[in-house]
Design an enzyme around this catalytic site. Structure first.
Site, short mmCIF file in Angstrom:
data_model
loop_
_atom_site.label_atom_id
_atom_site.label_comp_id
_atom_site.label_asym_id
_atom_site.label_seq_id
_atom_site.Cartn_x
_atom_site.Cartn_y
_atom_site.Cartn_z
N ARG A 1 0.79 -1.23 0.00
CA ARG A 1 0.00 0.00 0.00
C ARG A 1 0.82 1.28 0.00
NH1 ARG A 1 -2.63 -4.06 1.82
NH2 ARG A 1 -0.78 -4.41 3.05
N THR A 2 1.86 1.34 0.80
CA THR A 2 2.62 2.59 0.87
C THR A 2 3.20 2.90 -0.51
OG1 THR A 2 3.13 2.08 3.16
CG2 THR A 2 4.38 3.86 2.17
N LYS B 1 26.08 -4.29 -4.70
CA LYS B 1 27.55 -4.27 -4.80
C LYS B 1 28.17 -3.60 -3.58
CE LYS B 1 26.79 -3.55 -9.71
NZ LYS B 1 26.74 -2.47 -10.72
N ARG C 1 11.43 3.52 2.14
CA ARG C 1 11.19 2.57 3.23
C ARG C 1 12.48 1.77 3.41
NH1 ARG C 1 6.12 -1.39 3.77
NH2 ARG C 1 5.31 0.57 4.59
N HIS D 1 6.29 5.33 11.09
CA HIS D 1 5.61 5.21 9.79
C HIS D 1 4.63 6.39 9.71
CE1 HIS D 1 4.05 3.60 6.22
NE2 HIS D 1 3.65 2.41 6.62
C1 NCD Z 1 2.97 -1.81 7.77
C2 NCD Z 1 4.43 -1.53 7.64
O1 NCD Z 1 5.06 -1.96 6.69
O2 NCD Z 1 4.90 -0.83 8.51
N1 NCD Z 1 2.28 -1.89 6.59
C3 NCD Z 1 1.82 -0.73 6.06
O3 NCD Z 1 2.56 0.09 5.58
N2 NCD Z 1 0.50 -0.57 6.12
C4 NCD Z 1 2.64 -2.86 8.73
C5 NCD Z 1 3.15 -4.23 8.54
O4 NCD Z 1 3.95 -4.57 7.71
O5 NCD Z 1 2.69 -5.04 9.36
#
Ligand code: NCD
Length: 324
Positions: A65-66, A95, A116, A144
């Site tokens: 989703r992100t 590398k 991320r 997050h």
């Molecule tokens: C979460 C994450 O990756 O922090 N997912 C998200 O972005 N909705 C939660 C998760 O991975 O459990």
């Protein structure tokens, strides 16, 4: 570059790393812009707000989703993206290139970077070496922020306020970065109480617990479903972050116990819930909410909550790029 860390109502050029940067006024501005953008989208008109801009999406950890909501949202606003999923397999990281070098290179290609990373603090590291706005799409078990911003937007839309709320958060409070940001977000407003239902070994770290309390939120840790408050405005479920455990077997064991005890079923909801609450989940769900409650009007985790994720992220990018 982390210049003006606090948002203070001005998003342009800022990094979005943590809920610590926010205050109620800045959140109000983000919500207002989100509403405007949602209206524009629903009008069906072509939107060129982000035309001429490129946003790099650098995702060192899996994401559905992100990643996709940023990618789609930016394109819906007429912007473009450079996308890297799994740089550890497909880029020079393989590398041995450092994160700092990769970020500096991408700073030549884009106008903003959404990233991320599996290391807590990685977004801050990136912000230290880039002149572009860095948006934290999740850093290890740190924060997050974009997740929490749309979670509180969803709560605000439903209840018309962000104070005097009672919430229940269930799952992995130790490693769950989404939980950390959500608690911090709700601590920016007055008189909120959060019940935290987590397996003993996955309670908030004591340092985080004291920190949040000092931020002004009331936290009540429980380990029994019978202690769930009857007057909760929202339930917020999360999965156990098995990948962050040092011992795989232990992760499996904790997860199994958690699922068998705290899965939200029709019966669980009937017994411990109330009529006016909303049921949220950070997603991905891996058994914590039974599909038998998906059609319950209180379940919004696959619908409203997800949609709001894209809208908030669209507004955030537009604001940070100075286009809204
Ligand atoms: C979460 C994450 O990756 O922090 N997912 C998200 O972005 N909705 C939660 C998760 O991975 O459990």
């Amino acid at each position: 570059m982390i210049k003006n860390y606090k948002i203070n109502g001005i998003f342009k050029g800022k990094d979005i790393l943590s809920l610590n940067q926010f205050d109620p006024k800045s959140i109000g501005k983000l919500f207002k812009t989100t509403k405007k953008i949602t209206k524009l989208l629903n009008s069906g008109k072509k939107i060129n707000l982000l035309s001429g801009t490129v946003t790099a999406l650098l995702f060192y950890e899996p994401s559905t989703r992100t990643f996709s909501s940023f990618s789609s949202g930016i394109k819906k606003l007429g912007g473009q993206t450079v996308e890297y999923q799994n740089p550890m397999q497909t880029s020079s990281s393989v590398k041995g290139e450092t994160l700092e070098d990769t970020i500096q290179v991408f700073s030549n290609y884009a106008n903003a970077i959404v990233m991320r990373h599996f290391q807590t603090g990685a977004a801050k590291t990136a912000a230290n070496v880039s002149h572009l706005p860095i948006i934290n799409g999740g850093d290890g078990s740190g924060e997050h922020p974009t997740q929490a911003l749309y979670d509180i937007y969803t709560i605000y839309e439903r209840f018309g306020k962000l104070n005097d709320l009672v919430g229940l958060i269930c799952g992995d409070a130790l490693y769950g970065r989404g939980i950390h940001s959500l608690i911090r977000a709700l601590s920016l407003f007055k008189n909120n109480t959060l019940y935290l239902l987590a397996p003993k070994i996955l309670r908030l770290s004591r340092a985080d617990f004291s920190y949040f309390i000092n931020c002004g939120i009331k936290l009540i840790e429980i380990d029994n479903e019978k202690e769930i408050p009857k007057n909760a405005h929202f339930w917020y479920w999360t999965r156990i972050q098995k990948e962050r455990f040092k011992n795989e077997k232990e992760a499996e064991k904790v997860n199994k116990q958690f699922i068998s005890r705290f899965t939200v079923t029709k019966n669980f909801l009937k017994k411990y819930g109330n009529k006016n609450m909303i049921l949220m989940h950070i997603l991905p769900r891996v058994g914590e909410i039974s599909t038998e409650v998906d059609n319950d009007p209180r379940s919004i985790f696959l619908t409203t909550q997800v949609k709001n994720g894209m809208y908030i992220r669209m507004a955030l990018i537009a604001l940070v790029l100075g286009k809204a």
